[in-house]
Motif scaffolding. Structure first.
Motif, short mmCIF file in Angstrom:
data_model
loop_
_atom_site.label_atom_id
_atom_site.label_comp_id
_atom_site.label_asym_id
_atom_site.label_seq_id
_atom_site.Cartn_x
_atom_site.Cartn_y
_atom_site.Cartn_z
N PHE A 273 0.82 -1.20 0.00
CA PHE A 273 0.00 0.00 0.00
C PHE A 273 0.87 1.26 0.00
CE2 PHE A 273 -3.21 -3.01 1.57
CZ PHE A 273 -4.26 -2.67 0.75
N ILE A 274 2.04 1.20 0.62
CA ILE A 274 2.96 2.33 0.54
C ILE A 274 3.38 2.56 -0.91
CG2 ILE A 274 5.22 3.21 1.23
CD1 ILE A 274 4.96 1.67 3.82
N HIS A 275 3.73 1.47 -1.59
CA HIS A 275 4.16 1.57 -2.99
C HIS A 275 3.03 2.11 -3.86
CE1 HIS A 275 5.26 0.09 -7.02
NE2 HIS A 275 6.51 0.21 -6.60
N LEU A 276 1.82 1.60 -3.68
CA LEU A 276 0.67 2.06 -4.47
C LEU A 276 0.40 3.53 -4.22
CD1 LEU A 276 -1.87 1.55 -6.23
CD2 LEU A 276 -3.05 0.90 -4.12
N THR A 277 0.35 3.94 -2.94
CA THR A 277 0.05 5.33 -2.61
C THR A 277 1.15 6.25 -3.12
OG1 THR A 277 -1.09 4.57 -0.62
CG2 THR A 277 -0.51 6.89 -0.72
N ARG A 278 2.39 5.85 -2.98
CA ARG A 278 3.50 6.68 -3.45
C ARG A 278 3.38 6.96 -4.95
NH1 ARG A 278 9.26 3.96 -4.04
NH2 ARG A 278 8.01 3.00 -5.70
N ASP A 279 3.09 5.91 -5.73
CA ASP A 279 2.96 6.10 -7.18
C ASP A 279 1.76 6.98 -7.53
OD1 ASP A 279 5.16 4.49 -7.50
OD2 ASP A 279 4.03 2.69 -8.02
N LEU A 280 0.64 6.78 -6.82
CA LEU A 280 -0.54 7.60 -7.10
C LEU A 280 -0.29 9.07 -6.76
CD1 LEU A 280 -3.38 5.26 -5.78
CD2 LEU A 280 -2.85 5.78 -8.16
N VAL A 281 0.38 9.30 -5.63
CA VAL A 281 0.64 10.68 -5.22
C VAL A 281 1.63 11.34 -6.17
CG1 VAL A 281 1.69 12.10 -3.40
CG2 VAL A 281 0.08 10.29 -2.80
N ARG A 282 2.65 10.62 -6.57
CA ARG A 282 3.64 11.20 -7.50
C ARG A 282 3.01 11.55 -8.84
NH1 ARG A 282 9.43 8.01 -6.96
NH2 ARG A 282 10.10 9.02 -5.02
N ASN A 283 2.16 10.68 -9.34
CA ASN A 283 1.49 10.98 -10.61
C ASN A 283 0.54 12.17 -10.47
OD1 ASN A 283 2.79 8.83 -11.87
ND2 ASN A 283 1.15 7.39 -11.39
N ALA A 284 -0.14 12.25 -9.32
CA ALA A 284 -1.09 13.34 -9.12
C ALA A 284 -0.39 14.68 -8.95
CB ALA A 284 -1.97 13.05 -7.90
N CYS A 285 0.82 14.66 -8.42
CA CYS A 285 1.54 15.92 -8.20
C CYS A 285 1.87 16.65 -9.51
CB CYS A 285 2.84 15.67 -7.43
SG CYS A 285 2.57 15.33 -5.68
N HIS A 286 1.83 15.93 -10.62
CA HIS A 286 2.11 16.55 -11.92
C HIS A 286 0.84 17.00 -12.64
CE1 HIS A 286 6.31 15.37 -11.63
NE2 HIS A 286 5.93 14.13 -11.35
N MET A 287 -0.31 16.81 -12.01
CA MET A 287 -1.57 17.21 -12.63
C MET A 287 -1.78 18.72 -12.50
SD MET A 287 -2.83 14.54 -13.97
CE MET A 287 -2.65 12.74 -13.89
N GLU A 288 -2.61 19.24 -13.40
CA GLU A 288 -2.84 20.68 -13.43
C GLU A 288 -3.60 21.17 -12.20
OE1 GLU A 288 -4.82 21.53 -17.07
OE2 GLU A 288 -3.07 21.12 -18.34
N TYR A 289 -4.52 20.34 -11.68
CA TYR A 289 -5.29 20.81 -10.52
C TYR A 289 -4.41 20.92 -9.28
CZ TYR A 289 -5.63 15.76 -9.56
OH TYR A 289 -5.35 14.43 -9.34
N VAL A 290 -3.36 20.11 -9.18
CA VAL A 290 -2.44 20.23 -8.07
C VAL A 290 -1.57 21.47 -8.23
CG1 VAL A 290 -0.50 19.14 -6.88
CG2 VAL A 290 -2.44 17.76 -7.62
N THR A 291 -1.14 21.72 -9.47
CA THR A 291 -0.36 22.94 -9.74
C THR A 291 -1.17 24.19 -9.43
OG1 THR A 291 0.83 21.77 -11.50
CG2 THR A 291 0.94 24.17 -11.50
N ALA A 292 -2.46 24.16 -9.79
CA ALA A 292 -3.32 25.31 -9.50
C ALA A 292 -3.49 25.51 -8.00
CB ALA A 292 -4.68 25.11 -10.16
N ALA A 293 -3.58 24.41 -7.26
CA ALA A 293 -3.70 24.52 -5.80
C ALA A 293 -2.42 25.08 -5.18
CB ALA A 293 -4.01 23.14 -5.20
N ARG A 294 -1.27 24.71 -5.71
CA ARG A 294 0.00 25.25 -5.20
C ARG A 294 0.09 26.75 -5.47
NH1 ARG A 294 3.44 21.39 -3.46
NH2 ARG A 294 3.22 19.27 -4.29
N LEU A 295 -0.38 27.15 -6.65
CA LEU A 295 -0.34 28.57 -6.99
C LEU A 295 -1.28 29.38 -6.10
CD1 LEU A 295 -0.24 28.37 -10.90
CD2 LEU A 295 1.65 28.91 -9.35
N ASP A 296 -2.32 28.74 -5.60
CA ASP A 296 -3.23 29.41 -4.68
C ASP A 296 -2.68 29.49 -3.27
OD1 ASP A 296 -5.09 29.96 -6.60
OD2 ASP A 296 -6.29 28.16 -6.21
#
Length: 297
Positions: free
Chosen positions: A173-196
């Protein structure tokens, strides 16, 4: 007279409802869901369903045949074992122990695995790098081998077996969550949240976690089948539940001694394990297919 509408709006179901719509199109998965819910009901109502206590012995009916045999009786529907205990009651309570503890194992492993995996996925630097490399090394070892090693260190018993399987599942589950989080960090909605100006914690729980729930649930169902197998395997090896506790794997081990003269002592617990695995895998496969179809639309 019905009221007319000037504006016609299309109705778009929520992601959860859309997933359910796709899931129920698969009739085989629906059958698996009903079997799954049956075992959940057994967990809740086992004391009221079982006709006898799982540890109650009756020396007058040792190795009594099941009710469908000519020498059987309806009082003991599935017959009795070598100590005169009612097999039906033991299968019901054994299913409660095996299935209930397996669900608890997966929930704990998911919670801990998500916490550490989120830290590894969003973290940077030496700590995250060490955790990632250590995780990759542990993933090579089969979970059952890890569970056996942990039981050998902490001793036999149902509690030790439970923690052993939990600790062996956490890295996945650590491996699965790590991969999901890393992929999500490159999404536009995460970038928009960081800019906010959102913090990492808020980004994780408000932006990333809602998109991770379904993959975690799908993988959790398949992990549940692994937990059932490993719990039964450790019980069969006499490393898990100890007598007189009713557990399906331990019942298989006890039934081997009289398998030639009383095959129902191993056939019925084995059938319960098989039904659990079929139900869990059908539900997991149906969820995975429903999720894939939903994302493709």
């Amino acid at each position: 007279m019905g009221q007319s509408k000037l504006y016609l709006e299309d109705h778009f179901p929520s992601p959860v409802k859309h997933t359910w719509i796709e899931f129920r199109r698969n009739h085989v998965s629906i059958i698996g869901l009903w079997i799954f819910l049956f075992f959940v009901a057994v967990i809740v109502f086992a004391p009221g369903i079982a006709p006898f206590s799982p540890t109650e012995q009756n020396t007058d009916v040792i190795l009594l045949q099941p009710a469908w045999d000519n020498s059987g009786t309806i009082v003991h529907l599935f017959g009795t074992d070598s100590l005169g205990r009612d097999v039906l009651s033991r299968v019901i309570h054994g299913s409660r122990v095996t299935f209930g503890i397996s669900i608890l194992i997966v929930l704990i492993a998911m919670l801990v695995g998500f916490s550490l995996g989120a830290f590894a996925g969003m973290g940077h630097g030496l700590r995250a790098s060490v955790l990632n490399h250590l995780l990759d090394a542990i993933m090579v070892i089969p979970t059952l081998i890890i569970a056996i090693i942990i039981v050998a260190i902490f001793g036999t018993g149902l509690t030790s077996c439970m923690w052993a399987i939990t600790l062996s599942m956490i890295p996945k589950f650590i491996h699965l969550t790590r991969d999901l989080v890393r992929n999500a960090c490159h999404m536009e909605y995460v970038t928009a949240a960081r800019l906010d100006g959102a913090s990492n914690t808020r980004i994780l729980f408000d932006s990333i976690l809602p998109n991770m729930i379904e993959p975690l649930v799908v993988n959790g169902t398949f992990a549940l089948s692994v937990a059932i197998l490993e719990l039964s395997a450790l019980g069969f090896l006499n490393l898990g539940a100890q007598a007189p506790t009713a557990e399906l794997g331990a019942m298989l081990s006890d039934g081997l001694e009289v398998a030639y003269i009383a095959p129902w002592n191993i056939a019925l617990p084995g059938a319960a394990i098989l039904l659990m695995l079929i139900a869990v895998n059908l539900v997991g496969d149906g969820l995975r297919t429903a999720l894939r179809n939903r994302l493709q639309q």
